[in-house]
Design an enzyme around this catalytic site. Sequence first.
Site, mmCIF file in Angstrom:
data_model
loop_
_atom_site.group_PDB
_atom_site.id
_atom_site.type_symbol
_atom_site.label_atom_id
_atom_site.label_comp_id
_atom_site.label_asym_id
_atom_site.label_seq_id
_atom_site.Cartn_x
_atom_site.Cartn_y
_atom_site.Cartn_z
ATOM 1 N N TYR A 203 1.035 -1.138 0.095
ATOM 2 C CA TYR A 203 0.081 -0.100 -0.082
ATOM 3 C C TYR A 203 0.713 1.277 0.148
ATOM 4 O O TYR A 203 0.768 2.173 -0.879
ATOM 5 C CB TYR A 203 -0.789 0.085 1.230
ATOM 6 C CG TYR A 203 -1.779 0.980 1.416
ATOM 7 C CD1 TYR A 203 -2.656 1.594 0.595
ATOM 8 C CD2 TYR A 203 -1.592 1.881 2.562
ATOM 9 C CE1 TYR A 203 -3.286 2.837 0.637
ATOM 10 C CE2 TYR A 203 -2.327 3.017 2.905
ATOM 11 C CZ TYR A 203 -3.234 3.500 1.776
ATOM 12 O OH TYR A 203 -4.112 4.793 2.248
ATOM 13 N N HIS B 94 -9.058 -0.220 11.257
ATOM 14 C CA HIS B 94 -7.753 0.222 11.937
ATOM 15 C C HIS B 94 -7.956 0.012 13.390
ATOM 16 O O HIS B 94 -8.869 -0.328 13.738
ATOM 17 C CB HIS B 94 -7.182 1.721 11.247
ATOM 18 C CG HIS B 94 -6.905 1.712 9.947
ATOM 19 N ND1 HIS B 94 -7.839 1.961 8.849
ATOM 20 C CD2 HIS B 94 -5.995 1.332 9.184
ATOM 21 C CE1 HIS B 94 -7.118 1.991 7.710
ATOM 22 N NE2 HIS B 94 -6.065 1.451 7.833
ATOM 23 N N TRP C 112 -3.622 -7.564 19.727
ATOM 24 C CA TRP C 112 -2.448 -8.048 18.916
ATOM 25 C C TRP C 112 -1.271 -7.370 19.542
ATOM 26 O O TRP C 112 -1.531 -6.050 19.944
ATOM 27 C CB TRP C 112 -2.774 -7.742 17.539
ATOM 28 C CG TRP C 112 -3.619 -8.905 16.904
ATOM 29 C CD1 TRP C 112 -4.367 -9.658 17.150
ATOM 30 C CD2 TRP C 112 -3.441 -9.303 15.440
ATOM 31 N NE1 TRP C 112 -4.948 -10.349 16.539
ATOM 32 C CE2 TRP C 112 -4.429 -10.237 15.301
ATOM 33 C CE3 TRP C 112 -2.977 -8.453 14.495
ATOM 34 C CZ2 TRP C 112 -4.693 -10.553 14.075
ATOM 35 C CZ3 TRP C 112 -3.107 -9.158 13.115
ATOM 36 C CH2 TRP C 112 -3.876 -10.074 12.907
#
Length: 326
Positions: A146, A189, A212
């Site tokens: 990206y 996000h 995470w």
Amino acid sequence: MVRASKAEPEFEQQRIFLTGGSGFLGTSVQAALARRGVSDVVAPTSSEVDLLDQSQARAAIADHAPDTVIHLAARVGGIGANLVAPAQLYLENLMLGTNLIEACRIAEVPKTLVIGTICSYPKHTPVPFSESSLWKGYPEESNAPYGIAKLAQLVHLQANRDQYGQRSAYLMPTNLYGPGDKFHPDVSHVIPALIRKCVIAKESGAEEIEVWGTGGASREFLYVDDAAEGIVLAAELWEGPGPVNLGADREMLIKELVENIVELTGYDGRVRWDDSRPDGQPRRAVDAGRARELFGFTARTDFKDGLQTTIDWYLANRELAESRRS
């Protein structure tokens, strides 16, 4: 550096062609343009103009003959989406920008403003990120397809400026958040993902949530309405060959972010960190000094105020927020 001229029409009289105008950032940019007094805004959806189709992109710009084009349209996602579909993110973002930039060049649009990403910065960049560091290494691996696709658009604009005199600007906002963000787990996000996780855990009575990484990575977050104001300021007041950061001048650890979201959502369970999952880029915060100098941009929204507004919007608009919007 070249400043935009004051040639007619004045900014509030211009026709603005806005890609991605119905998206998260685009909605705020449309509101910022309206506050500035700009009423002639053309903001086609992707179903109306498919920028992946070169002929459609060229026809749209030629037909509408805008004074300024603001390119926001992108295919985006969080770490998960970046890992699952890197080729799609690379190719679609590359072609969206390539087709639009060339359409603007051919139609001799007076000014083309393209929104890039700080995902283009090298994985190990001195913090705060300075625009001079942009070419000093490879991006963080999960962001690279990206980030490089968006960076290619800066090169494209610079090459067109040198060869054809195309007038343009290129902005790189830091991580955005705010009302209207995407909360579907496939495309969200970090802030919307964590808000959703905490709200669901609170409602279900879950004793813990899993997050995470280690919490040791840092990020900077810019409220979407502040970013929109910066984009409109640049559209009106500045153009030049170099990239310009948009930031909030506040770096925080992901651990601190999680603590804020847990507090504001009222979740009272435990947080368990899964350090087998990636943190992403170790640190991310930008030097926004050039934006202040070149077109007077300063972020104004207090982070916790913006976060509370985002949570309130999510709670009031959950079906829309959790829909699968690419």
